[in-house]
Design a protein around this motif. Structure first.
Motif, PDB file in Angstrom:
ATOM      1  N   ILE A  17      -5.881 -10.112  14.154  1.00 39.81           N
ATOM      2  CA  ILE A  17      -7.400 -10.245  15.159  1.00 39.81           C
ATOM      3  C   ILE A  17      -6.688 -11.218  16.333  1.00 39.81           C
ATOM      4  O   ILE A  17      -7.119 -11.317  17.672  1.00 39.81           O
ATOM      5  CB  ILE A  17      -7.861 -11.308  13.957  1.00 39.81           C
ATOM      6  CG1 ILE A  17      -8.605  -9.890  13.354  1.00 39.81           C
ATOM      7  CG2 ILE A  17      -9.195 -11.478  14.806  1.00 39.81           C
ATOM      8  CD1 ILE A  17      -9.712 -10.464  11.814  1.00 39.81           C
ATOM      9  N   ALA A  18      -5.806 -12.097  15.652  1.00 40.63           N
ATOM     10  CA  ALA A  18      -5.318 -12.815  16.994  1.00 40.63           C
ATOM     11  C   ALA A  18      -4.991 -12.308  18.104  1.00 40.63           C
ATOM     12  O   ALA A  18      -5.266 -11.979  19.020  1.00 40.63           O
ATOM     13  CB  ALA A  18      -5.066 -13.837  16.385  1.00 40.63           C
ATOM     14  N   ALA A  19      -4.128 -10.731  17.778  1.00 41.37           N
ATOM     15  CA  ALA A  19      -2.981 -10.410  18.229  1.00 41.37           C
ATOM     16  C   ALA A  19      -4.487  -9.570  19.310  1.00 41.37           C
ATOM     17  O   ALA A  19      -4.282  -9.462  20.555  1.00 41.37           O
ATOM     18  CB  ALA A  19      -2.146  -9.716  18.559  1.00 41.37           C
ATOM     19  N   ASP A  34      -7.423 -10.218  19.927  1.00 39.52           N
ATOM     20  CA  ASP A  34      -7.953 -10.985  20.795  1.00 39.52           C
ATOM     21  C   ASP A  34      -7.660 -11.454  22.427  1.00 39.52           C
ATOM     22  O   ASP A  34      -7.893 -11.643  23.314  1.00 39.52           O
ATOM     23  CB  ASP A  34      -8.858 -12.482  20.514  1.00 39.52           C
ATOM     24  CG  ASP A  34      -9.499 -11.989  19.173  1.00 39.52           C
ATOM     25  OD1 ASP A  34     -10.224 -11.416  19.545  1.00 39.52           O
ATOM     26  OD2 ASP A  34      -9.283 -12.920  19.096  1.00 39.52           O
ATOM     27  N   ASP A  35      -5.557 -11.952  22.001  1.00 40.63           N
ATOM     28  CA  ASP A  35      -4.420 -12.187  23.214  1.00 40.63           C
ATOM     29  C   ASP A  35      -4.967 -11.134  23.967  1.00 40.63           C
ATOM     30  O   ASP A  35      -4.421 -10.629  25.526  1.00 40.63           O
ATOM     31  CB  ASP A  35      -4.022 -12.228  22.596  1.00 40.63           C
ATOM     32  CG  ASP A  35      -3.459 -13.613  22.181  1.00 40.63           C
ATOM     33  OD1 ASP A  35      -4.109 -14.482  22.716  1.00 40.63           O
ATOM     34  OD2 ASP A  35      -2.560 -13.867  21.094  1.00 40.63           O
ATOM     35  N   GLN A  95       0.088  -5.118  24.103  1.00 36.53           N
ATOM     36  CA  GLN A  95      -0.675  -5.825  25.083  1.00 36.53           C
ATOM     37  C   GLN A  95       1.059  -5.753  26.224  1.00 36.53           C
ATOM     38  O   GLN A  95       0.428  -5.567  27.647  1.00 36.53           O
ATOM     39  CB  GLN A  95      -0.010  -7.404  24.884  1.00 36.53           C
ATOM     40  CG  GLN A  95      -0.985  -8.336  23.981  1.00 36.53           C
ATOM     41  CD  GLN A  95      -0.850  -9.243  23.155  1.00 36.53           C
ATOM     42  OE1 GLN A  95       0.587  -9.054  22.731  1.00 36.53           O
ATOM     43  NE2 GLN A  95      -1.413 -10.128  23.724  1.00 36.53           N
ATOM     44  N   ASN A 144      -5.352 -11.477  10.434  1.00 36.28           N
ATOM     45  CA  ASN A 144      -5.773 -12.765  11.169  1.00 36.28           C
ATOM     46  C   ASN A 144      -4.472 -12.677  12.658  1.00 36.28           C
ATOM     47  O   ASN A 144      -4.988 -12.844  13.700  1.00 36.28           O
ATOM     48  CB  ASN A 144      -5.320 -14.161  10.297  1.00 36.28           C
ATOM     49  CG  ASN A 144      -6.427 -14.655   9.317  1.00 36.28           C
ATOM     50  OD1 ASN A 144      -7.071 -13.948   9.463  1.00 36.28           O
ATOM     51  ND2 ASN A 144      -5.973 -15.844   8.315  1.00 36.28           N
ATOM     52  N   ASP A 145      -3.185 -12.499  12.221  1.00 38.80           N
ATOM     53  CA  ASP A 145      -2.388 -11.903  13.032  1.00 38.80           C
ATOM     54  C   ASP A 145      -2.943 -10.851  14.037  1.00 38.80           C
ATOM     55  O   ASP A 145      -2.583 -10.873  15.681  1.00 38.80           O
ATOM     56  CB  ASP A 145      -0.983 -11.896  12.638  1.00 38.80           C
ATOM     57  CG  ASP A 145      -0.332 -13.002  11.687  1.00 38.80           C
ATOM     58  OD1 ASP A 145      -0.676 -14.267  12.343  1.00 38.80           O
ATOM     59  OD2 ASP A 145       0.864 -12.820  11.461  1.00 38.80           O
ATOM     60  N   ARG A 190       3.004  -7.354  14.037  1.00 39.02           N
ATOM     61  CA  ARG A 190       2.799  -7.892  15.343  1.00 39.02           C
ATOM     62  C   ARG A 190       3.476  -7.296  16.694  1.00 39.02           C
ATOM     63  O   ARG A 190       3.143  -7.031  18.023  1.00 39.02           O
ATOM     64  CB  ARG A 190       3.553  -9.630  14.889  1.00 39.02           C
ATOM     65  CG  ARG A 190       3.268 -10.766  14.706  1.00 39.02           C
ATOM     66  CD  ARG A 190       3.748 -11.763  14.393  1.00 39.02           C
ATOM     67  NE  ARG A 190       3.139 -12.572  13.780  1.00 39.02           N
ATOM     68  CZ  ARG A 190       3.209 -13.777  13.537  1.00 39.02           C
ATOM     69  NH1 ARG A 190       4.906 -13.563  12.832  1.00 39.02           N
ATOM     70  NH2 ARG A 190       2.567 -14.482  12.589  1.00 39.02           N
ATOM     71  N   SER A 227      -2.806 -13.429   5.940  1.00 37.37           N
ATOM     72  CA  SER A 227      -2.516 -13.655   7.231  1.00 37.37           C
ATOM     73  C   SER A 227      -2.350 -12.679   8.236  1.00 37.37           C
ATOM     74  O   SER A 227      -2.435 -12.754   9.320  1.00 37.37           O
ATOM     75  CB  SER A 227      -1.439 -14.965   6.940  1.00 37.37           C
ATOM     76  OG  SER A 227      -0.322 -13.933   6.129  1.00 37.37           O
ATOM     77  N   ARG A 237      -7.962 -10.781  26.429  1.00 35.19           N
ATOM     78  CA  ARG A 237      -8.088 -11.490  27.246  1.00 35.19           C
ATOM     79  C   ARG A 237      -6.967 -11.150  28.992  1.00 35.19           C
ATOM     80  O   ARG A 237      -7.093 -11.259  29.345  1.00 35.19           O
ATOM     81  CB  ARG A 237      -8.081 -12.623  27.035  1.00 35.19           C
ATOM     82  CG  ARG A 237      -9.119 -13.902  26.108  1.00 35.19           C
ATOM     83  CD  ARG A 237      -8.021 -15.338  25.859  1.00 35.19           C
ATOM     84  NE  ARG A 237      -7.085 -14.967  24.748  1.00 35.19           N
ATOM     85  CZ  ARG A 237      -7.287 -15.129  23.054  1.00 35.19           C
ATOM     86  NH1 ARG A 237      -8.461 -15.116  22.753  1.00 35.19           N
ATOM     87  NH2 ARG A 237      -6.371 -15.284  22.464  1.00 35.19           N
TER      88      ARG A 237
END
Length: 201
Positions: free
Chosen positions: A185-187, A189-190, A118, A182-183, A111, A179, A193
């Motif tokens: 991949i989600a980060a 994706d963010d 990001q 998954n974190d 994270r 998990s 975007r």
């Protein structure tokens, strides 16, 4: 990080694994890795001396099965496992805590890396917007290609670092849970975007 097994616990845990079924050395190493969620994969130099000691104490015996040496628990070994059932429950609880703590550490590291990425992407997008009104006097397209090269380099370095960190963690016997992935991949994706919004502004 504290050791997965406290002093003497590995000996008892090996005995409990043999109480389930006879196993050869590699089976025991794999079982330890599986039971600890990959947080602990002992070397042969750790497991075999303990098996030899258990054999000396009359708690296990061994026999040849083709080219493999298989260890099995004796009646005396079963009696010790039964007598120390409470200790085994404590070991199991400690393993559960260890797996959870290590997974939390990995998740936190991922994270943090994602937040840094990001922030870098957002700063790059802001900088790009700030310079968009002042294109290069020489060649705006060449300037964009230069920035694209910088972005490619940054992404390649980031991928190599994260991939290396993940591979090293798993190679050291660390757990990589779904998990955590998954974190990640989600980060990502963010971050994608955020970049797309910056390009469109």
């Amino acid at each position: 990080m504290p050791p997965v097994f406290s002093h003497g616990d590995l000996r008892l845990y090996l005995l409990s694994l043999l109480d389930e079924e006879p196993r050869h050395g590699y089976d025991l190493i794999q079982a330890l890795s599986d039971r600890t969620g990959g947080t602990y994969t002992p070397s042969a130099g750790t497991v075999y001396p303990r098996l030899a000691k258990l054999e000396e104490e009359g708690l296990v015996t061994k026999f040849a099965d083709g080219r493999k040496t298989v260890y099995q628990i004796t009646d005396a070994g079963r009696a010790e496992v039964l007598a120390r059932a409470g200790d085994l429950q404590g070991i199991e609880a400690g393993l559960t805590d260890s797996v959870r703590l290590i997974a939390d550490e990995v998740r936190g590291s991922v994270r943090e890396a994602m937040r840094s990425l990001q922030a870098d992407l957002a700063a790059a997008a802001t900088s790009e917007r700030g310079t968009a009104s002042q294109p290069s006097a020489d060649d705006p397209r060449a300037y964009s290609r230069e920035q694209l090269h910088r972005a490619d380099t940054a992404l390649t370095e980031f991928r190599a670092q994260i991939r290396g960190d993940l591979r090293s963690h798993v190679a050291r016997g660390g757990m990589l849970s779904a998990s955590v992935v998954n974190d990640l991949i989600a980060a990502l994706d963010d971050a994608a975007r955020t970049l797309i919004r910056g390009l469109r502004d």
